[in-house]
Design a protein around this motif. Sequence first.
Motif, mmCIF file in Angstrom:
data_model
loop_
_atom_site.group_PDB
_atom_site.id
_atom_site.type_symbol
_atom_site.label_atom_id
_atom_site.label_comp_id
_atom_site.label_asym_id
_atom_site.label_seq_id
_atom_site.Cartn_x
_atom_site.Cartn_y
_atom_site.Cartn_z
ATOM 1 N N LEU A 346 22.388 -3.331 3.703
ATOM 2 C CA LEU A 346 23.105 -2.136 4.430
ATOM 3 C C LEU A 346 22.100 -0.884 4.719
ATOM 4 O O LEU A 346 22.283 -0.028 5.504
ATOM 5 C CB LEU A 346 24.355 -1.634 3.958
ATOM 6 N N GLY A 347 21.137 -1.019 3.627
ATOM 7 C CA GLY A 347 20.147 0.081 3.845
ATOM 8 C C GLY A 347 19.152 0.122 2.502
ATOM 9 O O GLY A 347 19.348 -1.016 1.715
ATOM 10 N N LEU A 348 18.291 0.776 2.421
ATOM 11 C CA LEU A 348 17.148 0.742 1.180
ATOM 12 C C LEU A 348 17.876 0.676 -0.120
ATOM 13 O O LEU A 348 17.504 0.015 -1.120
ATOM 14 C CB LEU A 348 16.345 1.786 1.275
ATOM 15 N N LEU A 349 18.967 1.777 -0.231
ATOM 16 C CA LEU A 349 19.366 1.747 -1.913
ATOM 17 C C LEU A 349 20.127 0.532 -2.177
ATOM 18 O O LEU A 349 20.091 0.012 -3.139
ATOM 19 C CB LEU A 349 20.197 3.019 -1.614
ATOM 20 N N HIS A 350 20.756 0.008 -1.256
ATOM 21 C CA HIS A 350 21.473 -1.520 -1.253
ATOM 22 C C HIS A 350 20.577 -2.469 -1.813
ATOM 23 O O HIS A 350 20.583 -3.389 -2.508
ATOM 24 C CB HIS A 350 22.492 -1.602 0.111
ATOM 25 N N ALA A 370 7.633 -6.438 2.790
ATOM 26 C CA ALA A 370 7.901 -5.031 3.651
ATOM 27 C C ALA A 370 9.246 -5.061 4.049
ATOM 28 O O ALA A 370 9.701 -5.996 4.800
ATOM 29 C CB ALA A 370 6.905 -4.905 4.600
ATOM 30 N N PRO A 371 10.198 -4.240 3.845
ATOM 31 C CA PRO A 371 11.370 -4.118 4.502
ATOM 32 C C PRO A 371 11.351 -3.897 6.106
ATOM 33 O O PRO A 371 10.366 -3.180 6.463
ATOM 34 C CB PRO A 371 12.175 -2.815 3.843
ATOM 35 N N SER A 372 11.939 -4.418 6.767
ATOM 36 C CA SER A 372 11.918 -4.502 8.406
ATOM 37 C C SER A 372 13.280 -4.273 8.800
ATOM 38 O O SER A 372 14.340 -4.566 8.156
ATOM 39 C CB SER A 372 11.305 -5.858 8.751
ATOM 40 N N VAL A 373 13.314 -3.575 9.827
ATOM 41 C CA VAL A 373 14.696 -3.289 10.461
ATOM 42 C C VAL A 373 14.759 -4.333 11.631
ATOM 43 O O VAL A 373 13.941 -5.313 11.636
ATOM 44 C CB VAL A 373 14.588 -1.956 11.153
ATOM 45 N N PHE A 455 10.811 2.583 4.577
ATOM 46 C CA PHE A 455 9.668 2.307 3.686
ATOM 47 C C PHE A 455 9.846 3.201 2.284
ATOM 48 O O PHE A 455 10.496 3.156 1.261
ATOM 49 C CB PHE A 455 8.507 1.710 3.912
ATOM 50 N N ASP A 456 8.926 4.136 2.638
ATOM 51 C CA ASP A 456 8.737 5.382 1.425
ATOM 52 C C ASP A 456 9.069 6.900 2.183
ATOM 53 O O ASP A 456 8.545 7.547 1.270
ATOM 54 C CB ASP A 456 7.411 5.188 0.930
ATOM 55 N N PHE A 457 10.066 6.819 3.316
ATOM 56 C CA PHE A 457 9.935 8.234 3.585
ATOM 57 C C PHE A 457 10.621 8.929 2.711
ATOM 58 O O PHE A 457 10.574 10.255 2.237
ATOM 59 C CB PHE A 457 10.872 8.150 4.747
ATOM 60 N N TYR A 458 11.829 8.634 1.907
ATOM 61 C CA TYR A 458 12.399 9.183 0.959
ATOM 62 C C TYR A 458 11.580 9.830 -0.210
ATOM 63 O O TYR A 458 11.656 10.914 -0.728
ATOM 64 C CB TYR A 458 13.670 8.457 0.479
ATOM 65 N N ASP A 459 10.482 9.138 -0.766
ATOM 66 C CA ASP A 459 9.942 9.144 -1.984
ATOM 67 C C ASP A 459 9.083 10.373 -1.341
ATOM 68 O O ASP A 459 8.698 11.090 -2.255
ATOM 69 C CB ASP A 459 9.025 7.901 -1.779
ATOM 70 N N ILE A 592 3.720 -4.336 -2.083
ATOM 71 C CA ILE A 592 4.478 -2.939 -1.818
ATOM 72 C C ILE A 592 3.506 -2.023 -1.636
ATOM 73 O O ILE A 592 3.597 -1.191 -0.541
ATOM 74 C CB ILE A 592 5.719 -2.773 -3.042
ATOM 75 N N SER A 593 2.606 -1.839 -2.588
ATOM 76 C CA SER A 593 1.666 -0.781 -2.798
ATOM 77 C C SER A 593 0.914 -0.628 -1.146
ATOM 78 O O SER A 593 0.367 0.297 -0.875
ATOM 79 C CB SER A 593 0.585 -0.801 -3.768
ATOM 80 N N ALA A 594 0.425 -1.790 -0.689
ATOM 81 C CA ALA A 594 -0.277 -1.960 0.496
ATOM 82 C C ALA A 594 0.425 -1.127 1.712
ATOM 83 O O ALA A 594 -0.097 -0.574 2.650
ATOM 84 C CB ALA A 594 -0.591 -3.256 0.960
ATOM 85 N N LEU A 595 1.603 -0.935 1.631
ATOM 86 C CA LEU A 595 2.371 -0.391 2.897
ATOM 87 C C LEU A 595 2.897 0.755 2.660
ATOM 88 O O LEU A 595 3.154 1.644 3.545
ATOM 89 C CB LEU A 595 3.553 -1.093 2.964
#
Length: 598
Positions: A346-350, A370-373, A455-459, A592-595
């Motif tokens: 449902l989302g990234l936290l999930h 990599a997470p994808s939409v 991906f890392d917007f929140y961070d 993960i880091s590459a992204l």
Amino acid sequence: IDRRYIRNFSIVAHIDHGKSTLADRLIQLTGTVAERDMKEQLLDAMDIERERGITIKANTVRIDYPAQDGHTYILNLIDTPGHVDFSYEVSRSMQAVEGSLLVVDATQGVEAQTLANVYQAIDADHEIVPVLNKIDLPAADIDRVAEQIEDVIGIDATDAIQISAKTGVGIPDVLEAIVQRLPPPPEGDAEKPLKAMLVDSKYDPYLGVVVIVRVIDGVLKKGQRIRMMKTGGTYDIDRVGVYRPAMKDVDELGPGEIGYITASIKQVRDTRVGDTITTEKKGCETPLPGFKPSVPVVFCGLFPVDSAQFDDLRDAIEKLALNDASFTYEVESSAALGFGLRCGFLGLLHLEVIRDRIEREYDIELITTAPSVVYHLYMKDGEMRELSNPADMPDPSHVDRIEEPRIKATILVPDDYLGEVLKLCQDRRGIQQDLTYAGSRAMVVYDLPLNEVVFDFYDRLKSVTKGYASFDYEITGYREDRLVKMSILVNDEPVDALSVMVHRDRAEQRGRAMCEKLKELIPRHMFKIPIQAAIGGKVIARETLSALRKDVTAKCYGGDVTRKKKLLEKQKAGKKKMRQFGRVEIPQEAFISALKMD
Ligand code: GTP
């Protein structure tokens, strides 16, 4: 039970503003739980929830409260998940109650999740009682925060209740306000056919699926044969009860009441949040409005680091799926990573919650791609295809256009950091829609592509604002843009797990960044390794990892034996976390880091 003596409510708050502590106090003060059984955060049942301080399932508790008017009231509190990923679940919980306590930390003020949650309450026509918490702290600024509630949310805060959920100050006032200021449930009819809302459900190893329900009309009783109107399943009710907060069976639940049922339901998948429960025979005709099947929006591949653990991974995910119907999974095979699972969340936290549980509870180390939409591909032949794995991107010459999901993001941030936030949103292809001030804080609303956020917007947001910004979003729809698939080639071999969809104008920049990162992350080998980013057959960025020089290795083998042993052990441990691609070994963290876009 006379509906006039029932109050159903929820507590809305930004994370850490004291929702759970307040709930604990309400339960404690009314003697619902004996003092010796009190432990922190009674409602957050799952360990993971307690640990991460987030609620992902709705919980409910029934509290008896002898009010000042001499009557004893039944207060039903539904504790809702507070996170954006579960906004549909929250909306259903909100529909199941008539009022909300709006808890705001008086030292912090209104935050993005306060807004998102309070709007849900307003949408559900709730009566709302503002509560200012943490007044025991010297930094509490009651007047300022009350004013903010009026300015930003637009509800009257003159009668806001001032409390400290920690010390207990003001808790009796909260209880009285629930009775006096929140409405009783609307009149239902116990004689009418049964109509109840399925609020949430969870899996219990002893009882099977336990369903939280809110009765609208009719009565729920043990032995009844019920039907779920959307999924069509029929079941015999084994138990009817209420949480106090331990499960306690009751004879029946009537209009306006909230409680649980069990009915030998095998899997949570058969119970859909928002479904309408009625009797199999002589049931009600129209289901409750607003039902929506939950749809995953973020997809990623989960692969075991040790490929021998694939079966364990599949077992683990099947077990987790017993309690969570909202994620999907299917077997995926990657040329680079072997067998794994493609999962939708449902989302990234999930996503994070499920991944953490697999790693911790099942002891399986994972590589997460990599997470994808989900993209909408409109093919030249008129067909529309959904694409959730960049590796499955068809030949672009057959694709007419690609649409991507967009979100409306709301960010609250102190003035000083506003510039950084605007820059970040702009960098992520955002379109500013609104900018307003409440005191020294700005509220910005942006239209952003979801793929720039997953991906890392929140961070990044947290780091550029030193943790002072709060963020929330909702998906608004799909829009066309110039999107392409970018592949990464290591030693001339495409590594499918590293392919991503990117905006054409950003491809060079992203490609360069990824190649540079990979160059840092991949250890040197005995030969030279080219690392390239490509669109179709065209290379758009390139780095070269130079070969290991002989004298570097020589160093390791000189010297004393223990040091050499240590090095070898280290190497061995390192090896486990590496995956072999052709002749090249790539460490797990590289995926993960590459992204990350710094
Ligand atoms: P989530 O469950 O993460 O959404 O947070 P929450 O809103 O339930 O907050 P929680 O009740 O866990 O409280 C967050 C922190 O604030 C905890 O460390 C509490 O002990 C503390 N806290 C809660 N209420 C008060 C209060 O009135 N005064 C003080 N000083 N601390 C409080």
